[in-house]
Design a protein around this motif. Structure first.
Motif, short mmCIF file in Angstrom:
data_model
loop_
_atom_site.label_atom_id
_atom_site.label_comp_id
_atom_site.label_asym_id
_atom_site.label_seq_id
_atom_site.Cartn_x
_atom_site.Cartn_y
_atom_site.Cartn_z
N LEU A 32 57.25 34.30 12.77
CA LEU A 32 56.26 35.24 12.23
C LEU A 32 55.10 35.40 13.20
O LEU A 32 54.63 36.53 13.44
CB LEU A 32 55.76 34.74 10.88
N LEU A 33 54.63 34.30 13.79
CA LEU A 33 53.54 34.40 14.75
C LEU A 33 53.92 35.28 15.93
O LEU A 33 53.11 36.09 16.40
CB LEU A 33 53.16 33.00 15.25
N ALA A 34 55.16 35.14 16.41
CA ALA A 34 55.61 35.97 17.53
C ALA A 34 55.64 37.43 17.14
O ALA A 34 55.24 38.31 17.93
CB ALA A 34 56.99 35.51 17.99
N ARG A 35 56.09 37.74 15.92
CA ARG A 35 56.13 39.12 15.46
C ARG A 35 54.73 39.71 15.37
O ARG A 35 54.49 40.87 15.76
CB ARG A 35 56.83 39.19 14.10
N GLY A 88 49.34 32.54 19.22
CA GLY A 88 48.15 33.12 18.63
C GLY A 88 47.56 32.41 17.44
O GLY A 88 46.60 32.91 16.84
N ALA A 89 48.06 31.23 17.07
CA ALA A 89 47.47 30.49 15.95
C ALA A 89 46.05 30.07 16.29
O ALA A 89 45.75 29.72 17.43
CB ALA A 89 48.31 29.28 15.61
N PHE A 90 45.19 30.07 15.29
CA PHE A 90 43.80 29.68 15.53
C PHE A 90 43.66 28.16 15.59
O PHE A 90 42.94 27.62 16.43
CB PHE A 90 42.91 30.23 14.41
N ASP A 91 44.36 27.45 14.69
CA ASP A 91 44.25 25.99 14.66
C ASP A 91 45.46 25.42 13.92
O ASP A 91 46.31 26.18 13.43
CB ASP A 91 42.95 25.56 13.98
N PHE A 92 45.51 24.10 13.82
CA PHE A 92 46.67 23.40 13.27
C PHE A 92 46.18 22.30 12.34
O PHE A 92 45.37 21.47 12.72
CB PHE A 92 47.49 22.80 14.42
N VAL A 93 46.68 22.31 11.08
CA VAL A 93 46.37 21.27 10.10
C VAL A 93 47.69 20.65 9.67
O VAL A 93 48.63 21.37 9.33
CB VAL A 93 45.62 21.84 8.88
N THR A 94 47.77 19.32 9.69
CA THR A 94 49.04 18.66 9.37
C THR A 94 49.11 18.32 7.88
O THR A 94 48.10 18.17 7.19
CB THR A 94 49.20 17.37 10.19
N LYS A 95 50.35 18.23 7.40
CA LYS A 95 50.62 17.77 6.04
C LYS A 95 50.91 16.27 6.07
O LYS A 95 51.48 15.78 7.05
CB LYS A 95 51.82 18.52 5.46
N PRO A 96 50.58 15.54 5.02
CA PRO A 96 49.92 16.00 3.79
C PRO A 96 48.52 16.53 4.09
O PRO A 96 47.82 16.02 4.96
CB PRO A 96 49.88 14.76 2.90
#
Length: 375
Positions: free
Chosen positions: A71-74, A103-111
């Motif tokens: 989806l990010l690539a699209r 193009g992601a702004f940031d990354f949050v991990t689960k949990p």
């Protein structure tokens, strides 16, 4: 009350919607945030297409149908404005790097650490607000430049748009100056309703200004039916005189075309007088900070105006000074060679307001009212 920030959550885990809704219930009730939820990338694309208000996505990676990285690539290929925060258990470095590169702004991990998520969301929204303000200012600058272009020629718009101060330094340089007006306009306008006079002027200015811009000229001002144009104001080069002479020829050709249209519609043919001169002039702003004008002044300008008035006496639509002929003849193109070849030496002519006469040139094939025999 400000409009809600619309956030799209793209995650196939059923408990994520409950967690997000519970954590941000106060913000939702206050109208600060508005969330919508979908389960895969294809649903997200449809949601983005149907709702232009979405500012931010919270995006999982591992999903059915279309994963988050695809989806990010699209979205990157489509140059979509929406920003994305990846919220995923796949927090390994390859996934993080791929997401950020797409193009992601940031990354949050689960949990999910909800405090960390909110901080990250607000950082992203601050960035979105900054980018929107930059775009707003850019659009405002473009509108301002477009509005300037309604009143000034492109060369002058570029000069004005680049300035931080209202008054630039006055400079002295060689320029080519062209004056043109309609023959007998005063008498003609007395017989026409005011609305028709304005229409006539607009049609005349539109056709003549197109030729001036086509040859790199600057419209310095309109005075009734008269046009003052200069060549070499924004940047000086060896072709300024030649371009002014070619422009004059193009203006007369444009008048011929217009006269053909006027005669076909039962209107009278119009005549035009053009005077062209070349030499030193002073260039700069005059006026006050409340009302100013970028202008070209000096004997070179005055003489061009006098030559234009002298076209009536000599019964020619085009009268050019010897300085124009000499300057244009230094490196002429084929078209300019043909124009120069048609000119005839008109000798020394007394010019009103000057102590010394001016050597002039004209085209003997041209008469005052038209360049085309039979009109």
């Amino acid at each position: 009350m400000s409009e809600s920030t619309h956030i799209l959550v793209v995650d196939d885990e059923p408990d994520v919607e409950g967690l997000i809704s519970q954590r941000f219930r106060r913000q939702v009730r206050a109208g600060e945030f508005a969330f919508s939820f979908v389960r895969d990338g294809e649903q997200a694309l449809r949601a983005l297409q149907s709702d232009a208000r979405i500012d931010l996505m919270l995006l999982d990676i591992n999903m059915p149908v279309m994963d988050g990285l695809t989806l990010l690539a699209r979205l990157r290929d489509a140059q979509a404005a929406v920003r994305a925060i990846i919220v995923s258990a796949y927090g390994d470095m390859p996934n993080i790097r791929t997401a950020m590169n797409r193009g992601a702004f940031d990354f949050v991990t689960k949990p999910i650490d909800m405090v960390d998520l909110e901080v990250t969301m607000r950082k992203a929204l601050d960035e979105i607000a900054k980018l929107r303000e930059i775009e707003r200012r850019r659009a405002a600058a473009e509108r301002a430049k477009s509005n300037l272009a309604r009143y000034f020629s492109p060369n002058l718009v570029d000069i004005l748009a680049q300035r931080d101060e209202p008054f630039g330094p006055v400079r002295r340089q060689n320029v080519a100056v062209l004056f043109a007006d309609i023959v007998g306009f005063t008498a003609l306008s007395e017989q026409m309703p005011p609305e028709d006079v304005v229409t006539l002027l607009r049609q005349f200015h539109e056709r003549m200004t197109a030729q001036i811009f086509a040859y790199g000229g600057t419209v310095e001002k309109y005075v009734g039916d008269a046009i003052l144009a200069t060549f070499g104001v924004s940047s000086v080069n060896d072709h300024d005189a030649g371009q002014a002479l070619e422009c004059a020829d193009g203006m007369l050709a444009a008048l011929d075309d217009w006269n053909q249209e006027r005669i076909a519609s039962g209107e009278a043919a119009l005549g035009m007088g053009i005077g062209v001169n070349y030499g030193p002039a002073v260039i700069g702003d005059v006026g006050s900070e409340r009302s100013m004008s970028f202008t070209v002044i000096g004997d070179t300008v005055n003489t061009a105006s006098r030559l234009q008035a002298l076209t009536r006496t000599l019964d020619t639509p085009l009268l050019v000074s010897d300085s124009i002929v000499k300057a244009a003849g230094r490196d002429p193109c084929d078209h300019l060679v043909r124009i120069l070849g048609r000119l005839k030496d008109g000798g020394e002519q007394a010019v009103r307001g000057r102590n010394h006469s001016v050597r002039v040139w004209f085209d003997p094939a041209c008469r005052l009212f038209t360049r085309t025999s039979g009109l």
